[in-house]
Design a protein around this motif. Sequence first.
Motif, PDB file in Angstrom:
ATOM      1  N   UNK A  21       1.342  -1.184  -0.568  1.00  0.00           N
ATOM      2  CA  UNK A  21      -0.049   0.181  -0.157  1.00  0.00           C
ATOM      3  C   UNK A  21       0.580   1.208   0.383  1.00  0.00           C
ATOM      4  N   UNK A  22       1.742   1.550   0.533  1.00  0.00           N
ATOM      5  CA  UNK A  22       2.677   2.726   0.673  1.00  0.00           C
ATOM      6  C   UNK A  22       3.950   2.703  -0.397  1.00  0.00           C
ATOM      7  N   UNK A  23       3.546   1.940  -1.026  1.00  0.00           N
ATOM      8  CA  UNK A  23       4.695   1.645  -2.806  1.00  0.00           C
ATOM      9  C   UNK A  23       3.779   2.518  -3.240  1.00  0.00           C
ATOM     10  N   UNK A  24       1.482   1.874  -3.758  1.00  0.00           N
ATOM     11  CA  UNK A  24       1.274   2.389  -4.435  1.00  0.00           C
ATOM     12  C   UNK A  24       0.567   3.553  -4.438  1.00  0.00           C
ATOM     13  N   UNK A  25       0.683   4.205  -2.999  1.00  0.00           N
ATOM     14  CA  UNK A  25       0.445   5.247  -2.220  1.00  0.00           C
ATOM     15  C   UNK A  25       1.525   6.419  -3.301  1.00  0.00           C
ATOM     16  N   UNK A  26       2.911   6.024  -3.124  1.00  0.00           N
ATOM     17  CA  UNK A  26       4.271   6.588  -3.266  1.00  0.00           C
ATOM     18  C   UNK A  26       4.280   6.724  -4.936  1.00  0.00           C
ATOM     19  N   UNK A  27       4.053   5.937  -5.601  1.00  0.00           N
ATOM     20  CA  UNK A  27       3.379   5.889  -7.323  1.00  0.00           C
ATOM     21  C   UNK A  27       3.015   6.866  -7.529  1.00  0.00           C
ATOM     22  N   UNK A  28       1.741   6.451  -7.390  1.00  0.00           N
ATOM     23  CA  UNK A  28      -0.009   8.078  -7.075  1.00  0.00           C
ATOM     24  C   UNK A  28       0.846   9.533  -6.686  1.00  0.00           C
ATOM     25  N   UNK A  29       1.863   9.002  -5.980  1.00  0.00           N
ATOM     26  CA  UNK A  29       2.271  10.504  -5.374  1.00  0.00           C
ATOM     27  C   UNK A  29       3.262  11.021  -6.667  1.00  0.00           C
ATOM     28  N   UNK A  30       4.183   9.782  -6.700  1.00  0.00           N
ATOM     29  CA  UNK A  30       5.117  10.767  -7.986  1.00  0.00           C
ATOM     30  C   UNK A  30       4.117  10.621  -9.446  1.00  0.00           C
ATOM     31  N   UNK A  31       2.891  10.159  -9.221  1.00  0.00           N
ATOM     32  CA  UNK A  31       2.850  10.173 -10.736  1.00  0.00           C
ATOM     33  C   UNK A  31       1.757  11.945 -11.322  1.00  0.00           C
ATOM     34  N   UNK A  32       1.299  12.205  -9.633  1.00  0.00           N
ATOM     35  CA  UNK A  32       0.825  13.579  -9.739  1.00  0.00           C
ATOM     36  C   UNK A  32       1.467  14.419  -9.530  1.00  0.00           C
ATOM     37  N   UNK A  33       2.931  13.844  -8.961  1.00  0.00           N
ATOM     38  CA  UNK A  33       3.996  15.197  -9.122  1.00  0.00           C
ATOM     39  C   UNK A  33       4.613  15.550 -10.491  1.00  0.00           C
ATOM     40  N   UNK A  34       4.482  14.242 -11.151  1.00  0.00           N
ATOM     41  CA  UNK A  34       5.056  14.763 -12.675  1.00  0.00           C
ATOM     42  C   UNK A  34       4.031  15.235 -13.632  1.00  0.00           C
ATOM     43  N   UNK A  35       2.924  15.310 -12.940  1.00  0.00           N
ATOM     44  CA  UNK A  35       1.480  15.623 -13.858  1.00  0.00           C
ATOM     45  C   UNK A  35       1.811  17.445 -13.768  1.00  0.00           C
ATOM     46  N   UNK A  36       1.537  17.515 -12.077  1.00  0.00           N
ATOM     47  CA  UNK A  36       2.179  18.917 -11.921  1.00  0.00           C
ATOM     48  C   UNK A  36       3.329  19.667 -12.242  1.00  0.00           C
ATOM     49  N   UNK A  37       4.159  19.510 -12.121  1.00  0.00           N
ATOM     50  CA  UNK A  37       5.418  20.029 -13.068  1.00  0.00           C
ATOM     51  C   UNK A  37       4.965  20.346 -14.718  1.00  0.00           C
ATOM     52  N   UNK A  38       3.962  19.189 -15.328  1.00  0.00           N
ATOM     53  CA  UNK A  38       3.955  19.833 -16.807  1.00  0.00           C
ATOM     54  C   UNK A  38       3.041  20.558 -16.902  1.00  0.00           C
ATOM     55  N   UNK A  39       2.058  20.486 -15.859  1.00  0.00           N
ATOM     56  CA  UNK A  39       1.099  21.775 -16.175  1.00  0.00           C
ATOM     57  C   UNK A  39       1.582  23.151 -14.902  1.00  0.00           C
ATOM     58  N   UNK A  40       2.533  22.830 -14.073  1.00  0.00           N
ATOM     59  CA  UNK A  40       2.855  24.167 -14.065  1.00  0.00           C
ATOM     60  C   UNK A  40       3.960  24.743 -15.151  1.00  0.00           C
ATOM     61  N   UNK A  41       4.630  23.818 -16.196  1.00  0.00           N
ATOM     62  CA  UNK A  41       5.516  24.175 -17.039  1.00  0.00           C
ATOM     63  C   UNK A  41       4.243  25.652 -18.476  1.00  0.00           C
ATOM     64  N   UNK A  42       3.064  24.079 -18.620  1.00  0.00           N
ATOM     65  CA  UNK A  42       2.471  25.190 -19.510  1.00  0.00           C
ATOM     66  C   UNK A  42       1.911  26.505 -19.108  1.00  0.00           C
ATOM     67  N   UNK A  43       1.708  26.964 -17.216  1.00  0.00           N
ATOM     68  CA  UNK A  43       1.727  28.467 -16.980  1.00  0.00           C
ATOM     69  C   UNK A  43       2.597  28.830 -16.864  1.00  0.00           C
ATOM     70  N   UNK A  44       3.811  28.538 -17.210  1.00  0.00           N
ATOM     71  CA  UNK A  44       4.587  29.207 -16.918  1.00  0.00           C
ATOM     72  C   UNK A  44       5.675  29.928 -18.111  1.00  0.00           C
ATOM     73  N   UNK A  45       4.805  29.514 -19.540  1.00  0.00           N
ATOM     74  CA  UNK A  45       4.984  29.247 -20.740  1.00  0.00           C
ATOM     75  C   UNK A  45       4.021  30.741 -21.380  1.00  0.00           C
TER      76      UNK A  45
END
Length: 80
Positions: A21-45
């Motif tokens: 369960x910790x691994x699943x939560x960690x993977x989900x958190x990493x996925x969310x962080x990657x998506x947020x970074x992508x979206x923040x890059x869009x807004x930064x453009x």
Amino acid sequence: MLAGGAEVAVPLEGLIDFDQERQRLRREQEKLQAEAAKLNAQLGNPQFVERAPHERVDEVRVRIADIEQRTAQLNQTWKT
């Protein structure tokens, strides 16, 4: 919590693989962080913000806020 403020505790040991369960939560958190970074890059453009329809820019901002909320929930789950 039940009526009158009573709480019920259910032992989950043996029912849930906590390491998995910790691994699943960690993977989900990493996925969310990657998506947020992508979206923040869009807004930064500046070109994206200037050229994209306002609705799309607002959607990106709402999605980032949603990701931040979900990340906070995951962090809270981590601590419990």
